[in-house]
Design a protein around this motif. Sequence first.
Motif, PDB file in Angstrom:
ATOM      1  N   GLY A  15     -45.201 -21.726 -43.735  1.00  0.00           N
ATOM      2  CA  GLY A  15     -46.249 -22.254 -42.853  1.00  0.00           C
ATOM      3  C   GLY A  15     -46.468 -21.370 -41.645  1.00  0.00           C
ATOM      4  N   ALA A  16     -45.384 -20.873 -41.074  1.00  0.00           N
ATOM      5  CA  ALA A  16     -45.481 -19.993 -39.906  1.00  0.00           C
ATOM      6  C   ALA A  16     -46.212 -18.706 -40.265  1.00  0.00           C
ATOM      7  CB  ALA A  16     -44.082 -19.682 -39.371  1.00  0.00           C
ATOM      8  N   LEU A  17     -45.844 -18.095 -41.378  1.00  0.00           N
ATOM      9  CA  LEU A  17     -46.481 -16.838 -41.773  1.00  0.00           C
ATOM     10  C   LEU A  17     -47.949 -17.033 -42.143  1.00  0.00           C
ATOM     11  CD1 LEU A  17     -43.567 -15.195 -43.782  1.00  0.00           C
ATOM     12  CD2 LEU A  17     -44.463 -14.487 -41.542  1.00  0.00           C
ATOM     13  N   ALA A  18     -48.272 -18.115 -42.827  1.00  0.00           N
ATOM     14  CA  ALA A  18     -49.667 -18.391 -43.177  1.00  0.00           C
ATOM     15  C   ALA A  18     -50.503 -18.569 -41.910  1.00  0.00           C
ATOM     16  CB  ALA A  18     -49.759 -19.629 -44.072  1.00  0.00           C
ATOM     17  N   HIS A  19     -49.957 -19.282 -40.943  1.00  0.00           N
ATOM     18  CA  HIS A  19     -50.681 -19.493 -39.682  1.00  0.00           C
ATOM     19  C   HIS A  19     -50.876 -18.175 -38.938  1.00  0.00           C
ATOM     20  CE1 HIS A  19     -52.368 -21.758 -36.427  1.00  0.00           C
ATOM     21  NE2 HIS A  19     -51.439 -21.317 -35.567  1.00  0.00           N
ATOM     22  N   ALA A  20     -49.877 -17.319 -38.952  1.00  0.00           N
ATOM     23  CA  ALA A  20     -49.996 -16.010 -38.296  1.00  0.00           C
ATOM     24  C   ALA A  20     -51.118 -15.193 -38.926  1.00  0.00           C
ATOM     25  CB  ALA A  20     -48.675 -15.254 -38.381  1.00  0.00           C
ATOM     26  N   ARG A  21     -51.251 -15.255 -40.263  1.00  0.00           N
ATOM     27  CA  ARG A  21     -52.346 -14.530 -40.926  1.00  0.00           C
ATOM     28  C   ARG A  21     -53.685 -15.123 -40.531  1.00  0.00           C
ATOM     29  NH1 ARG A  21     -51.286 -11.270 -39.902  1.00  0.00           N
ATOM     30  NH2 ARG A  21     -49.137 -11.564 -39.498  1.00  0.00           N
ATOM     31  N   GLU A  22     -53.776 -16.463 -40.465  1.00  0.00           N
ATOM     32  CA  GLU A  22     -55.027 -17.116 -40.049  1.00  0.00           C
ATOM     33  C   GLU A  22     -55.428 -16.694 -38.640  1.00  0.00           C
ATOM     34  OE1 GLU A  22     -54.172 -21.276 -40.392  1.00  0.00           O
ATOM     35  OE2 GLU A  22     -54.110 -21.214 -42.577  1.00  0.00           O
ATOM     36  N   GLU A  23     -54.446 -16.491 -37.786  1.00  0.00           N
ATOM     37  CA  GLU A  23     -54.689 -16.119 -36.397  1.00  0.00           C
ATOM     38  C   GLU A  23     -54.885 -14.612 -36.215  1.00  0.00           C
ATOM     39  OE1 GLU A  23     -54.962 -18.285 -33.671  1.00  0.00           O
ATOM     40  OE2 GLU A  23     -55.104 -19.731 -35.313  1.00  0.00           O
ATOM     41  N   GLY A  24     -54.681 -13.845 -37.263  1.00  0.00           N
ATOM     42  CA  GLY A  24     -54.857 -12.406 -37.194  1.00  0.00           C
ATOM     43  C   GLY A  24     -53.800 -11.695 -36.353  1.00  0.00           C
ATOM     44  N   LEU A  25     -52.596 -12.237 -36.336  1.00  0.00           N
ATOM     45  CA  LEU A  25     -51.526 -11.645 -35.543  1.00  0.00           C
ATOM     46  C   LEU A  25     -50.903 -10.442 -36.254  1.00  0.00           C
ATOM     47  CD1 LEU A  25     -49.769 -14.886 -34.245  1.00  0.00           C
ATOM     48  CD2 LEU A  25     -51.572 -13.531 -33.156  1.00  0.00           C
ATOM     49  N   ARG A  26     -50.121  -9.692 -35.506  1.00  0.00           N
ATOM     50  CA  ARG A  26     -49.403  -8.548 -36.076  1.00  0.00           C
ATOM     51  C   ARG A  26     -48.413  -9.025 -37.130  1.00  0.00           C
ATOM     52  NH1 ARG A  26     -47.478  -6.481 -30.423  1.00  0.00           N
ATOM     53  NH2 ARG A  26     -49.452  -6.850 -29.421  1.00  0.00           N
ATOM     54  N   PRO A  27     -47.953  -8.120 -37.993  1.00  0.00           N
ATOM     55  CA  PRO A  27     -46.968  -8.496 -39.021  1.00  0.00           C
ATOM     56  C   PRO A  27     -45.676  -9.017 -38.392  1.00  0.00           C
ATOM     57  CG  PRO A  27     -47.949  -6.370 -39.534  1.00  0.00           C
ATOM     58  CD  PRO A  27     -48.398  -6.732 -38.138  1.00  0.00           C
ATOM     59  N   LEU A  28     -45.130 -10.054 -39.007  1.00  0.00           N
ATOM     60  CA  LEU A  28     -43.976 -10.763 -38.449  1.00  0.00           C
ATOM     61  C   LEU A  28     -42.796 -10.820 -39.405  1.00  0.00           C
ATOM     62  CD1 LEU A  28     -45.789 -13.962 -37.105  1.00  0.00           C
ATOM     63  CD2 LEU A  28     -45.210 -11.901 -35.815  1.00  0.00           C
ATOM     64  N   ALA A  29     -41.663 -11.140 -38.822  1.00  0.00           N
ATOM     65  CA  ALA A  29     -40.486 -11.576 -39.568  1.00  0.00           C
ATOM     66  C   ALA A  29     -40.121 -12.948 -39.019  1.00  0.00           C
ATOM     67  CB  ALA A  29     -39.322 -10.613 -39.394  1.00  0.00           C
ATOM     68  N   VAL A  30     -39.711 -13.831 -39.910  1.00  0.00           N
ATOM     69  CA  VAL A  30     -39.337 -15.195 -39.531  1.00  0.00           C
ATOM     70  C   VAL A  30     -38.021 -15.524 -40.214  1.00  0.00           C
ATOM     71  CG1 VAL A  30     -40.029 -17.627 -39.509  1.00  0.00           C
ATOM     72  CG2 VAL A  30     -41.781 -15.843 -39.410  1.00  0.00           C
ATOM     73  N   THR A  31     -37.120 -16.125 -39.455  1.00  0.00           N
ATOM     74  CA  THR A  31     -35.853 -16.574 -40.041  1.00  0.00           C
ATOM     75  C   THR A  31     -35.576 -18.006 -39.616  1.00  0.00           C
ATOM     76  OG1 THR A  31     -33.521 -16.012 -40.372  1.00  0.00           O
ATOM     77  CG2 THR A  31     -34.365 -15.731 -38.166  1.00  0.00           C
ATOM     78  N   VAL A  32     -34.953 -18.754 -40.506  1.00  0.00           N
ATOM     79  CA  VAL A  32     -34.473 -20.104 -40.213  1.00  0.00           C
ATOM     80  C   VAL A  32     -32.975 -20.119 -40.495  1.00  0.00           C
ATOM     81  CG1 VAL A  32     -34.542 -22.539 -40.878  1.00  0.00           C
ATOM     82  CG2 VAL A  32     -36.670 -21.253 -40.630  1.00  0.00           C
ATOM     83  N   LEU A  33     -32.219 -20.562 -39.492  1.00  0.00           N
ATOM     84  CA  LEU A  33     -30.765 -20.649 -39.596  1.00  0.00           C
ATOM     85  C   LEU A  33     -30.319 -22.106 -39.634  1.00  0.00           C
ATOM     86  CD1 LEU A  33     -29.798 -18.084 -36.789  1.00  0.00           C
ATOM     87  CD2 LEU A  33     -30.244 -17.628 -39.208  1.00  0.00           C
ATOM     88  N   ASP A  34     -29.185 -22.360 -40.282  1.00  0.00           N
ATOM     89  CA  ASP A  34     -28.585 -23.689 -40.219  1.00  0.00           C
ATOM     90  C   ASP A  34     -27.836 -23.822 -38.888  1.00  0.00           C
ATOM     91  OD1 ASP A  34     -25.993 -22.552 -40.448  1.00  0.00           O
ATOM     92  OD2 ASP A  34     -25.776 -23.137 -42.547  1.00  0.00           O
ATOM     93  N   PRO A  35     -27.300 -24.988 -38.548  1.00  0.00           N
ATOM     94  CA  PRO A  35     -26.642 -25.165 -37.246  1.00  0.00           C
ATOM     95  C   PRO A  35     -25.447 -24.243 -37.003  1.00  0.00           C
ATOM     96  CG  PRO A  35     -27.107 -27.302 -38.203  1.00  0.00           C
ATOM     97  CD  PRO A  35     -27.390 -26.268 -39.264  1.00  0.00           C
ATOM     98  N   GLY A  36     -24.860 -23.702 -38.063  1.00  0.00           N
ATOM     99  CA  GLY A  36     -23.745 -22.776 -37.923  1.00  0.00           C
ATOM    100  C   GLY A  36     -24.178 -21.321 -37.782  1.00  0.00           C
ATOM    101  N   GLY A  37     -25.489 -21.074 -37.745  1.00  0.00           N
ATOM    102  CA  GLY A  37     -26.006 -19.720 -37.588  1.00  0.00           C
ATOM    103  C   GLY A  37     -26.154 -18.954 -38.885  1.00  0.00           C
ATOM    104  N   ASN A  38     -26.035 -19.651 -40.012  1.00  0.00           N
ATOM    105  CA  ASN A  38     -26.170 -19.002 -41.315  1.00  0.00           C
ATOM    106  C   ASN A  38     -27.633 -18.996 -41.754  1.00  0.00           C
ATOM    107  OD1 ASN A  38     -23.253 -18.761 -41.854  1.00  0.00           O
ATOM    108  ND2 ASN A  38     -23.381 -20.988 -41.763  1.00  0.00           N
ATOM    109  N   PRO A  39     -28.136 -17.877 -42.267  1.00  0.00           N
ATOM    110  CA  PRO A  39     -29.538 -17.827 -42.694  1.00  0.00           C
ATOM    111  C   PRO A  39     -29.802 -18.723 -43.903  1.00  0.00           C
ATOM    112  CG  PRO A  39     -28.548 -15.616 -42.685  1.00  0.00           C
ATOM    113  CD  PRO A  39     -27.452 -16.600 -42.423  1.00  0.00           C
TER     114      PRO A  39
END
Length: 143
Positions: A15-39
């Motif tokens: 959802g974040a990446l799709a929205h960034a494309r809709e907004e015409g933003l620069r290329p991104l990286a997105v990460t989601v971690l669990d509460p222990g900091g694990n990807p």
Amino acid sequence: MSQLTLAQASEIVDGALAHAREEGLRPLAVTVLDPGGNPLVVKREETAGILRPQIAHAKAWGCLGMGQGGAAGARHATRDPAFFAALATISEGRIASSAGGALIRDADGALLGAIGVSGERPDNDQAIAVFGVEKAGLVADVG
């Protein structure tokens, strides 16, 4: 206690990446971690810089480590740069105090994890992070 699922983490990132494309933003990286900091999910758009995944991870990890959203961390870093330089050393470089990271909470306020976005200006990174989390029906705590 709630737990962030892989499906939810994928929904947040996509959802974040799709929205960034809709907004015409620069290329991104997105990460989601669990509460222990694990990807749980890490995605880097094809033309995003090679350090973007690490920066996104550091934004999310910093939120978990400090127990506050990236906006709050950025404000504190501005007020006390020596403390945040020490945090960078203590965390072995794993923390980034910048907008673009947020804690992920459920509707009851329970901590589920964190998101980090990198590639744009910090305020745009933060807006994209919030959008992705809210699109998944969760709460983004930016501080």
